[in-house]
Write an enzyme that holds these catalytic residues in place. Sequence first.
Site, PDB file in Angstrom:
ATOM      1  N   LYS A 107       0.663  -1.220  -0.086  1.00 13.84           N
ATOM      2  CA  LYS A 107      -0.155   0.189   0.247  1.00 13.84           C
ATOM      3  C   LYS A 107       0.969   1.717   0.220  1.00 13.84           C
ATOM      4  O   LYS A 107       0.529   1.997  -0.836  1.00 13.84           O
ATOM      5  CB  LYS A 107      -0.721   0.080   0.959  1.00 13.84           C
ATOM      6  N   LYS A 189      -4.932 -11.427  -7.937  1.00 11.55           N
ATOM      7  CA  LYS A 189      -5.931 -11.703  -7.640  1.00 11.55           C
ATOM      8  C   LYS A 189      -6.736 -10.781  -7.573  1.00 11.55           C
ATOM      9  O   LYS A 189      -6.865  -9.589  -8.092  1.00 11.55           O
ATOM     10  CB  LYS A 189      -5.570 -11.982  -5.451  1.00 11.55           C
ATOM     11  N   LYS A 192     -11.253  -5.632  -4.543  1.00 11.63           N
ATOM     12  CA  LYS A 192     -12.147  -4.320  -5.337  1.00 11.63           C
ATOM     13  C   LYS A 192     -11.540  -3.596  -5.750  1.00 11.63           C
ATOM     14  O   LYS A 192     -11.911  -2.853  -6.781  1.00 11.63           O
ATOM     15  CB  LYS A 192     -12.360  -3.730  -4.081  1.00 11.63           C
TER      16      LYS A 192
HETATM   17  P1  AMP Z   1     -10.764  -6.922   1.522  1.00 12.17           P
HETATM   18  O1  AMP Z   1     -11.802  -6.586   0.438  1.00 12.17           O
HETATM   19  O2  AMP Z   1      -9.195  -6.893   1.660  1.00 12.17           O
HETATM   20  O3  AMP Z   1     -11.553  -5.968   2.559  1.00 12.17           O
HETATM   21  O4  AMP Z   1     -11.032  -8.790   2.060  1.00 12.17           O
HETATM   22  C1  AMP Z   1     -12.476  -8.940   2.414  1.00 12.17           C
HETATM   23  C2  AMP Z   1     -11.798  -9.919   3.181  1.00 12.17           C
HETATM   24  O5  AMP Z   1     -12.694 -11.080   1.207  1.00 12.17           O
HETATM   25  C3  AMP Z   1     -10.843 -10.630   3.677  1.00 12.17           C
HETATM   26  O6  AMP Z   1     -10.834 -12.394   4.341  1.00 12.17           O
HETATM   27  C4  AMP Z   1      -9.742 -11.523   2.080  1.00 12.17           C
HETATM   28  O7  AMP Z   1      -9.052 -12.318   2.841  1.00 12.17           O
HETATM   29  C5  AMP Z   1     -10.751 -11.986   1.429  1.00 12.17           C
HETATM   30  N1  AMP Z   1      -9.860 -11.843  -0.135  1.00 12.17           N
HETATM   31  C6  AMP Z   1     -10.693 -10.390  -0.562  1.00 12.17           C
HETATM   32  N2  AMP Z   1     -10.340 -11.253  -1.994  1.00 12.17           N
HETATM   33  C7  AMP Z   1     -10.540 -11.955  -2.242  1.00 12.17           C
HETATM   34  C8  AMP Z   1      -9.490 -13.094  -2.926  1.00 12.17           C
HETATM   35  N3  AMP Z   1      -9.331 -13.280  -4.176  1.00 12.17           N
HETATM   36  N4  AMP Z   1      -9.649 -14.045  -3.077  1.00 12.17           N
HETATM   37  C9  AMP Z   1      -9.967 -15.285  -1.556  1.00 12.17           C
HETATM   38  N5  AMP Z   1      -9.875 -14.202  -1.230  1.00 12.17           N
HETATM   39  C10 AMP Z   1      -9.828 -12.957  -0.884  1.00 12.17           C
END
Ligand code: AMP
Length: 326
Positions: A107, A189, A192
């Site tokens: 980041k 991966k 968002k």
């Molecule tokens: P975030 O979008 O970073 O707030 O993540 C929210 C949840 O989604 C967390 O538990 C992350 O580990 C999971 N997550 C986000 N992107 C992925 C991905 N591409 N594959 C698996 N889990 C994900």
Amino acid sequence: MSGIRPTGFLHLGNYFGALRNYVRMQDEYNCYFMVADLHSLTTHPDTKELKANVERVLSENIASGLDPDKVALYCQSHIRETTELYLYLNMMAYKGELEKTTTFKDKARQQPDNVNAGLLTYPVLQAADIILHKATLVPVGKDQEQHLEMARTFANRFNHRYGNVFPEPQAFNFGSELVKVPSLDGAGKMSKSENQYATIYLSDDDELIRKKVMKAKTDSGPTEPNTPKPDYITNIFGLMQLVSQPDVIRKFEEDYDQCRIRYGDMKKQLAEDMVTFITPIRRRADEIRNDGAYLKKVMEQGAEKASQSARATMAEVRQAIGLNYY
Ligand code: AMP
């Protein structure tokens, strides 16, 4: 206990890494799931879209099957005890270990003009969220493994310094391994904010899903039986594992091994299976998002449940630290 940041549209990575496990856990465990709005301020200081994004995440959580009557579904900022615990844990977190965190380094690279202290102490706030409820299981995707290790470190450090208050939290997935949903371009991966065309969102309409899947990278196929798959092809099979029937997957695996695979057909099948999977979630989330009164009730009810547990833990924490003078 787990949370998702309201920084944009939820995608298949969020669903299969996190939400799917939340839904399965709600019948067996005492669960706390939150919208991590404070965390989002580390990367999204402009709050114009915040309310809409919080409502979107809540709606998509519920549309994916989470029942606000079974779990505590709440907003992080509604539980003020979180920030108090964050402060105490910050006194036990060292600059060196925080600077080494992969997500911090990523980041800091992505936003060199805003390397704020909140970004550095992101894993401390996350540890506070988790141990505030004395959570033991944390359903997250593979990208969160390192943060969970840090949460364990902070919990143990607190216990060591002030007495045994917190259990050790573990990353959790119903399958044997944590999940990483790859992006459609084979690079990294689903996420968002990055690679929007290579990420499938729960809000994508049918045509957009088809377009994205059809653009996924392939090649002209193997020329020798049982050739190992290149990464971008493994990714397409991996995505199929998430949404397609076992016999469909088996057929394409056999076609691959026998060098008769037609990737165009495979992607068409994958696109249709994704459409079938996502459409009901998208429709339900739209309905929920338009019901402001219901969402307000959900947030109030969630905050009340989460506050109870937070207040009990913090009374113990203050006592353990020695902040009890009368
Ligand atoms: P975030 O979008 O970073 O707030 O993540 C929210 C949840 O989604 C967390 O538990 C992350 O580990 C999971 N997550 C986000 N992107 C992925 C991905 N591409 N594959 C698996 N889990 C994900």
